[in-house]
Design a protein around this motif. Structure first.
Motif: not given
Length: 410
Positions: A290, A253, A293, A262-263, A286-287, A246
């Motif tokens: 998030d 990413y 997300g 992108s996400t 994902l991060d 990220w």
């Protein structure tokens, strides 16, 4: 009642040749146990603090200060306590440190003392650890196996974009048969990959083969499972370790030198993989910050285990936030992320009460301590992530699970 007489810390080496701590606890009735704690290479920012010396030894990562804290402050605080009162012991440890992330005494120091107390408490009550820590009204059962067999990510030499390419085992009639299947798959996969790529290193027992893509890695795992007759009992898992990819300033990413997603594009990418392969588990997709997300990812992939590792950091408070957001349906339990046995069990029980799977996991910098095998049974974990069965720090845990299987007469 048996009381703690003394607890002593010392610096030892983990499986990566780096310092960690071991605690030896002695009770007034003469019980002696030892506990050692692992460390992780890929660490989330919400994990309990690992205290290191900061000197020239081991590039500043000596663990003598943490060991000394066990022998002095922690010993004085725990001496005389009932060794079978795990919650009181762990409360004392947390209050003694007095910081949210356990940075004063070190999460590594606290955890060594906490695990040692759990082992001694079990011994003092003549119970195996999994029964001592488990819920009394639930019959113990063994978890299924998750195993990283191909390594990638930023800490690997393979060049693969993601950290762990896993075989997910299920549907076997017994734990020994499942472990046999893992061993066969791991060795057959190594033979096939070395036949294709020649020499390449291992990473914690996983094969750091220079596959061209995630899709190629998945095909190697599936083809090997099918060749051994396990096609119906092996699916795929992926530990993305997305926080390592990220770039918050750009909101993308980085998937390689010339590719950023992108996400929403990452979620679409995972959806494509799940449509093409039996990908049934995605960890840290994902991060770690998030939560929304993750909720979108979970909604996009019903039936897939969406696992929070860095997202939750084995922390009950972060888990509750994830439950509110419906961010994931599984939690990875790593006891050194939180620092005491009681807090780890609380996280596991909170997850189970909300219908989430619990997956107990080792760390890359493991030791020969087999405690997490008992912990996985105690908390009713659906799965355990121990890695490839080619290194003894992993195999002591597999061997302990075999021993538990025999004890349970399953």
């Amino acid at each position: 009642m048996d009381r703690i007489a003394a607890i002593k810390g010392r610096e030892i080496l983990n499986a990566k040749g780096r310092p960690t701590v071991e605690a030896q606890l002695i009770t007034e009735r003469g019980i002696r146990v030892t506990a050692s704690v692992p460390s992780g290479t890929s660490r989330g920012k919400y994990e309990a603090f690992e205290l290191y010396d900061g000197e020239t030894r081991h590039n500043g990562r000596g663990a003598r200060k943490a060991a000394e804290n066990i022998s002095t402050e922690i010993c004085r605080a725990l001496a005389g306590m009932d060794v079978a009162d795990q919650e009181a012991i762990d409360r004392t440890l947390c209050r003694l440190d007095g910081t949210p992330d356990k940075h004063r005494l070190g999460g590594n120091a606290l955890l060594a003392a906490s695990v040692a107390a759990a082992k001694a408490g079990a011994a003092s009550t003549n119970q195996p650890v999994y029964r001592y820590l488990g819920q009394k009204d639930i019959r113990p059962a063994l978890p299924d196996i998750l195993a990283t067999v191909i390594a990638g990510g930023v800490f690997s030499t393979s060049g693969m974009e993601f950290e762990d390419y896993m075989a997910v085992f299920h549907g076997f009639s017994s734990f020994p048969k499942e472990l046999d299947a893992l061993c066969e798959l791991r060795f057959s996969l190594e033979k096939a990959l070395r036949g294709r790529y020649g020499d390449f290193p291992e990473d914690g027992g996983a094969l750091a083969a220079p596959c061209a893509s995630s899709r190629e890695a998945f095909r190697w795992i599936l083809d090997t499972a099918e060749s051994l007759g396990y096609a119906g009992n092996v699916s795929l898992g992926l530990d993305v370790a997305a926080s390592e990819l990220w770039e918050p300033d750009r909101g993308v990413y980085r998937m390689g030198e010339d590719r950023c997603l992108s996400t929403s594009q990452m979620i679409s990418y995972y959806r494509g993989l799940c449509g093409e392969f039996p990908l049934t588990l995605i960890e840290d997709g994902l991060d770690q910050d998030d939560f929304n997300g993750f909720a979108e990812l979970s909604g996009a992939l019903p039936g897939v285990q969406i696992v929070g590792d860095d997202l939750f950091a084995t922390n009950p408070e972060r888990l509750r936030k994830g439950i509110e957001h419906r961010s994931a349906n599984a939690v990875l339990l790593k006891i050194n992320q939180i620092g005491t046995v009681t807090e780890a069990i609380k996280t596991a029980r909170t997850a189970s009460e909300h219908g989430m799977d619990v997956i107990v996991s080792l760390r890359s910098g493991e030791t020969a301590d087999d405690f997490i095998a008992d912990l996985a049974v105690a908390v009713g974990a659906r799965q355990i992530k121990l890695g490839s069965p080619v290194r003894m720090e992993r195999n002591v845990k597999y061997n302990r699970l075999l021993e538990i299987w025999q004890e349970l007469g399953m």
